[in-house]
Design a protein around this motif. Structure first.
Motif, PDB file in Angstrom:
ATOM      1  N   PHE A   1       0.862  -1.175   0.000  1.00  0.00           N
ATOM      2  CA  PHE A   1       0.000   0.000   0.000  1.00  0.00           C
ATOM      3  C   PHE A   1       0.906   1.235   0.000  1.00  0.00           C
ATOM      4  O   PHE A   1       1.692   1.433   0.937  1.00  0.00           O
ATOM      5  CB  PHE A   1      -0.912  -0.016   1.221  1.00  0.00           C
ATOM      6  CG  PHE A   1      -1.752  -1.267   1.315  1.00  0.00           C
ATOM      7  CD1 PHE A   1      -2.962  -1.367   0.653  1.00  0.00           C
ATOM      8  CD2 PHE A   1      -1.304  -2.358   2.043  1.00  0.00           C
ATOM      9  CE1 PHE A   1      -3.722  -2.532   0.726  1.00  0.00           C
ATOM     10  CE2 PHE A   1      -2.053  -3.537   2.118  1.00  0.00           C
ATOM     11  CZ  PHE A   1      -3.266  -3.616   1.457  1.00  0.00           C
ATOM     12  N   ILE A   2       0.799   2.041  -1.045  1.00  0.00           N
ATOM     13  CA  ILE A   2       1.760   3.122  -1.269  1.00  0.00           C
ATOM     14  C   ILE A   2       1.047   4.459  -1.395  1.00  0.00           C
ATOM     15  O   ILE A   2       0.066   4.585  -2.146  1.00  0.00           O
ATOM     16  CB  ILE A   2       2.573   2.868  -2.563  1.00  0.00           C
ATOM     17  CG1 ILE A   2       3.270   1.503  -2.497  1.00  0.00           C
ATOM     18  CG2 ILE A   2       3.594   3.977  -2.799  1.00  0.00           C
ATOM     19  CD1 ILE A   2       3.940   1.083  -3.789  1.00  0.00           C
ATOM     20  N   THR A   3       1.525   5.466  -0.671  1.00  0.00           N
ATOM     21  CA  THR A   3       1.072   6.840  -0.881  1.00  0.00           C
ATOM     22  C   THR A   3       2.208   7.621  -1.528  1.00  0.00           C
ATOM     23  O   THR A   3       3.368   7.476  -1.149  1.00  0.00           O
ATOM     24  CB  THR A   3       0.664   7.530   0.429  1.00  0.00           C
ATOM     25  OG1 THR A   3       1.785   7.572   1.328  1.00  0.00           O
ATOM     26  CG2 THR A   3      -0.484   6.798   1.098  1.00  0.00           C
ATOM     27  N   VAL A   4       1.871   8.419  -2.523  1.00  0.00           N
ATOM     28  CA  VAL A   4       2.847   9.251  -3.222  1.00  0.00           C
ATOM     29  C   VAL A   4       2.407  10.707  -3.095  1.00  0.00           C
ATOM     30  O   VAL A   4       1.292  11.049  -3.498  1.00  0.00           O
ATOM     31  CB  VAL A   4       2.955   8.864  -4.713  1.00  0.00           C
ATOM     32  CG1 VAL A   4       4.006   9.735  -5.409  1.00  0.00           C
ATOM     33  CG2 VAL A   4       3.305   7.390  -4.862  1.00  0.00           C
ATOM     34  N   ASP A   5       3.281  11.559  -2.521  1.00  0.00           N
ATOM     35  CA  ASP A   5       2.890  12.958  -2.336  1.00  0.00           C
ATOM     36  C   ASP A   5       3.224  13.790  -3.572  1.00  0.00           C
ATOM     37  O   ASP A   5       3.743  13.298  -4.561  1.00  0.00           O
ATOM     38  CB  ASP A   5       3.522  13.532  -1.061  1.00  0.00           C
ATOM     39  CG  ASP A   5       5.043  13.672  -1.128  1.00  0.00           C
ATOM     40  OD1 ASP A   5       5.598  13.720  -2.246  1.00  0.00           O
ATOM     41  OD2 ASP A   5       5.681  13.747  -0.062  1.00  0.00           O
ATOM     42  N   LYS A   6       2.907  15.086  -3.505  1.00  0.00           N
ATOM     43  CA  LYS A   6       3.042  15.956  -4.681  1.00  0.00           C
ATOM     44  C   LYS A   6       4.491  16.153  -5.107  1.00  0.00           C
ATOM     45  O   LYS A   6       4.750  16.581  -6.235  1.00  0.00           O
ATOM     46  CB  LYS A   6       2.395  17.317  -4.405  1.00  0.00           C
ATOM     47  CG  LYS A   6       3.018  18.134  -3.287  1.00  0.00           C
ATOM     48  CD  LYS A   6       2.261  19.440  -3.116  1.00  0.00           C
ATOM     49  CE  LYS A   6       2.913  20.364  -2.092  1.00  0.00           C
ATOM     50  NZ  LYS A   6       3.062  19.762  -0.776  1.00  0.00           N
ATOM     51  N   ASP A   7       5.448  15.843  -4.219  1.00  0.00           N
ATOM     52  CA  ASP A   7       6.872  15.933  -4.572  1.00  0.00           C
ATOM     53  C   ASP A   7       7.416  14.616  -5.135  1.00  0.00           C
ATOM     54  O   ASP A   7       8.605  14.529  -5.464  1.00  0.00           O
ATOM     55  CB  ASP A   7       7.696  16.336  -3.344  1.00  0.00           C
ATOM     56  CG  ASP A   7       7.334  17.723  -2.840  1.00  0.00           C
ATOM     57  OD1 ASP A   7       7.124  18.621  -3.684  1.00  0.00           O
ATOM     58  OD2 ASP A   7       7.244  17.902  -1.613  1.00  0.00           O
ATOM     59  N   GLY A   8       6.556  13.607  -5.214  1.00  0.00           N
ATOM     60  CA  GLY A   8       6.989  12.308  -5.730  1.00  0.00           C
ATOM     61  C   GLY A   8       7.545  11.380  -4.673  1.00  0.00           C
ATOM     62  O   GLY A   8       7.950  10.256  -4.975  1.00  0.00           O
ATOM     63  N   ASP A   9       7.606  11.818  -3.412  1.00  0.00           N
ATOM     64  CA  ASP A   9       8.101  10.961  -2.336  1.00  0.00           C
ATOM     65  C   ASP A   9       7.007   9.991  -1.899  1.00  0.00           C
ATOM     66  O   ASP A   9       5.810  10.321  -1.936  1.00  0.00           O
ATOM     67  CB  ASP A   9       8.549  11.803  -1.137  1.00  0.00           C
ATOM     68  CG  ASP A   9       9.807  12.599  -1.437  1.00  0.00           C
ATOM     69  OD1 ASP A   9      10.658  12.086  -2.185  1.00  0.00           O
ATOM     70  OD2 ASP A   9       9.934  13.735  -0.940  1.00  0.00           O
ATOM     71  N   ASN A  10       7.430   8.805  -1.458  1.00  0.00           N
ATOM     72  CA  ASN A  10       6.438   7.786  -1.139  1.00  0.00           C
ATOM     73  C   ASN A  10       6.606   7.216   0.257  1.00  0.00           C
ATOM     74  O   ASN A  10       7.682   7.293   0.856  1.00  0.00           O
ATOM     75  CB  ASN A  10       6.494   6.652  -2.168  1.00  0.00           C
ATOM     76  CG  ASN A  10       7.845   5.940  -2.177  1.00  0.00           C
ATOM     77  OD1 ASN A  10       8.198   5.239  -1.236  1.00  0.00           O
ATOM     78  ND2 ASN A  10       8.608   6.120  -3.240  1.00  0.00           N
ATOM     79  N   SER A  11       5.507   6.657   0.770  1.00  0.00           N
ATOM     80  CA  SER A  11       5.507   5.857   1.996  1.00  0.00           C
ATOM     81  C   SER A  11       4.848   4.524   1.652  1.00  0.00           C
ATOM     82  O   SER A  11       3.843   4.499   0.936  1.00  0.00           O
ATOM     83  CB  SER A  11       4.725   6.545   3.109  1.00  0.00           C
ATOM     84  OG  SER A  11       5.341   7.755   3.487  1.00  0.00           O
ATOM     85  N   ILE A  12       5.426   3.427   2.173  1.00  0.00           N
ATOM     86  CA  ILE A  12       4.980   2.106   1.741  1.00  0.00           C
ATOM     87  C   ILE A  12       4.745   1.197   2.946  1.00  0.00           C
ATOM     88  O   ILE A  12       5.573   1.135   3.848  1.00  0.00           O
ATOM     89  CB  ILE A  12       6.030   1.457   0.810  1.00  0.00           C
ATOM     90  CG1 ILE A  12       6.352   2.375  -0.370  1.00  0.00           C
ATOM     91  CG2 ILE A  12       5.534   0.099   0.304  1.00  0.00           C
ATOM     92  CD1 ILE A  12       7.479   1.874  -1.255  1.00  0.00           C
ATOM     93  N   VAL A  13       3.611   0.485   2.942  1.00  0.00           N
ATOM     94  CA  VAL A  13       3.333  -0.562   3.913  1.00  0.00           C
ATOM     95  C   VAL A  13       3.138  -1.852   3.124  1.00  0.00           C
ATOM     96  O   VAL A  13       2.331  -1.899   2.189  1.00  0.00           O
ATOM     97  CB  VAL A  13       2.074  -0.262   4.746  1.00  0.00           C
ATOM     98  CG1 VAL A  13       1.776  -1.427   5.682  1.00  0.00           C
ATOM     99  CG2 VAL A  13       2.248   1.029   5.534  1.00  0.00           C
ATOM    100  N   VAL A  14       3.892  -2.901   3.496  1.00  0.00           N
ATOM    101  CA  VAL A  14       3.856  -4.161   2.752  1.00  0.00           C
ATOM    102  C   VAL A  14       3.219  -5.261   3.600  1.00  0.00           C
ATOM    103  O   VAL A  14       3.546  -5.426   4.779  1.00  0.00           O
ATOM    104  CB  VAL A  14       5.282  -4.592   2.339  1.00  0.00           C
ATOM    105  CG1 VAL A  14       5.248  -5.958   1.667  1.00  0.00           C
ATOM    106  CG2 VAL A  14       5.904  -3.554   1.414  1.00  0.00           C
ATOM    107  N   ALA A  15       2.271  -6.009   2.999  1.00  0.00           N
ATOM    108  CA  ALA A  15       1.751  -7.243   3.590  1.00  0.00           C
ATOM    109  C   ALA A  15       2.386  -8.394   2.810  1.00  0.00           C
ATOM    110  O   ALA A  15       2.019  -8.640   1.654  1.00  0.00           O
ATOM    111  CB  ALA A  15       0.233  -7.286   3.480  1.00  0.00           C
ATOM    112  N   PRO A  16       3.377  -9.093   3.372  1.00  0.00           N
ATOM    113  CA  PRO A  16       4.207 -10.019   2.595  1.00  0.00           C
ATOM    114  C   PRO A  16       3.461 -11.178   1.956  1.00  0.00           C
ATOM    115  O   PRO A  16       3.817 -11.627   0.864  1.00  0.00           O
ATOM    116  CB  PRO A  16       5.229 -10.519   3.614  1.00  0.00           C
ATOM    117  CG  PRO A  16       5.227  -9.499   4.696  1.00  0.00           C
ATOM    118  CD  PRO A  16       3.828  -8.975   4.755  1.00  0.00           C
ATOM    119  N   GLY A  17       2.453 -11.728   2.628  1.00  0.00           N
ATOM    120  CA  GLY A  17       1.733 -12.856   2.060  1.00  0.00           C
ATOM    121  C   GLY A  17       2.670 -13.998   1.703  1.00  0.00           C
ATOM    122  O   GLY A  17       3.497 -14.439   2.503  1.00  0.00           O
ATOM    123  N   ALA A  18       2.583 -14.471   0.470  1.00  0.00           N
ATOM    124  CA  ALA A  18       3.362 -15.628   0.023  1.00  0.00           C
ATOM    125  C   ALA A  18       4.862 -15.380   0.046  1.00  0.00           C
ATOM    126  O   ALA A  18       5.650 -16.333   0.065  1.00  0.00           O
ATOM    127  CB  ALA A  18       2.924 -16.025  -1.386  1.00  0.00           C
TER     128      ALA A  18
END
Length: 309
Positions: free
Chosen positions: A97-114
């Motif tokens: 799950f990724i959010t990208v702000d207006k400057d192009g920077d991102n924050s990411i939360v990963v659910a690894p699953g398999a």
């Protein structure tokens, strides 16, 4: 069939939402745009190398679901050998799950699953493939003990390893001693060495610490400042390309996949770093992960145009 580059790592479906700014704790924001894009650091790096024309295979695991079908099909379109990717019937394919702000920077939360089912035993099943590779690439979105097993097998057969130490975290010296190339960004190299890295000088200082731990060559990625390449013989900086940043999600994976492609193709450290820098720069001008990766022709044209300016 053997591949020159064998990537061991994660496959995720990225769910991306664009926002003006990242939310504060407990805050709800309305985003402006949502899309899904194939991702996962292992898959991204394999895709980047495949799109650049490399012979590449990916070892990993997905669930038995719709996302798995989409991820495998996308990799195959880039020429990646997906025959070593296992399906897990009782686990979901990984998602990010990724959010990208207006400057192009991102924050990411990963659910690894398999991805969490890429076990040391699963890696050992592919020892023959690893032994025949010219380069093995690993990251840290699958269990660390499995990465240790992959690196140990590569070392056993004299195959050089590129480690992308992301997500950032402490790593055993035993692992670093078997790594030929490492490609950390500022945050990752800071965590690995305890030296706060913010510029070329501090990147060189921190890189020396990794050399002491047994790494052969360090590629310290400094975003717009370029990359600092350090080994026992020399240290040099490749300046960054000036581009309009849209989304930084794929930058590091694009760099790693391009670096492996260049090194396996016979380029020296300077030329390989320059090539990888260009691929990473092009990737941030587009949205998404694999959807942002350039091919060889546009990368070579970009380098040509940039050096003429």
């Amino acid at each position: 069939m053997s591949s020159d580059i064998v990537v061991i790592g994660s496959l995720n479906m990225d769910m991306v939402v664009q926002v003006d700014r990242r939310p504060e704790r407990g805050e709800t924001l309305l985003g402006s745009h949502f899309f899904m894009s194939p991702g996962g650091k292992g898959a991204n790096q394999a895709y980047a190398a495949g799109k650049l024309g490399a012979s590449v295979a990916l070892i990993g695991r997905v669930g038995d679901d719709m996302f798995a079908d989409q991820l495998l099909a996308n990799l195959q379109q880039a020429g990646v050998d997906t025959s070593l990717i296992g399906r897990v019937s009782d686990e979901a394919t990984g998602v990010a799950f990724i959010t990208v702000d207006k400057d192009g920077d991102n924050s990411i939360v990963v659910a690894p699953g398999a991805n969490s089912r890429v076990t040391p035993d699963f890696i050992r099943q592919h020892e023959e493939t690893i032994s025949k590779a010219k380069m093995v690439m690993v990251q840290l979105e699958v269990p660390l003990e499995s990465i240790m097993e992959a690196v140990t097998l590569a070392d056993k057969h004299g195959v050089p390893v590129i480690l992308d130490p992301a997500p950032a975290g402490p790593l055993p010296d035993e692992l670093l001693a078997k790594v030929k190339y490492i490609v950390p960004n500022e945050n990752e190299i800071s965590q690995l060495t305890g030296t706060l890295v913010s510029d070329i000088r501090t990147a060189k200082t921190a890189s020396v610490e990794l050399l002491r731990k047994g790494v052969d060559t360090v590629f310290s990625k400094l975003g717009g400042q370029g990359v600092v390449v350090t080994n026992a013989n020399r240290a040099f900086n490749i300046p960054g390309f000036q581009v309009k940043v849209v989304d930084t999600t794929a930058a590091g994976d694009a760099f790693a996949g391009a670096l492996a492609t260049a090194l396996v193709g016979g380029k020296d450290l300077w030329a390989a770093a320059q090539f990888a820098n260009a691929v990473g720069a092009l990737a941030v001008t587009r949205s998404g992960a694999q959807s942002a990766m350039p091919d060889l022709a546009e990368t070579e044209q970009f380098i040509k145009e940039s050096t003429q300016e």
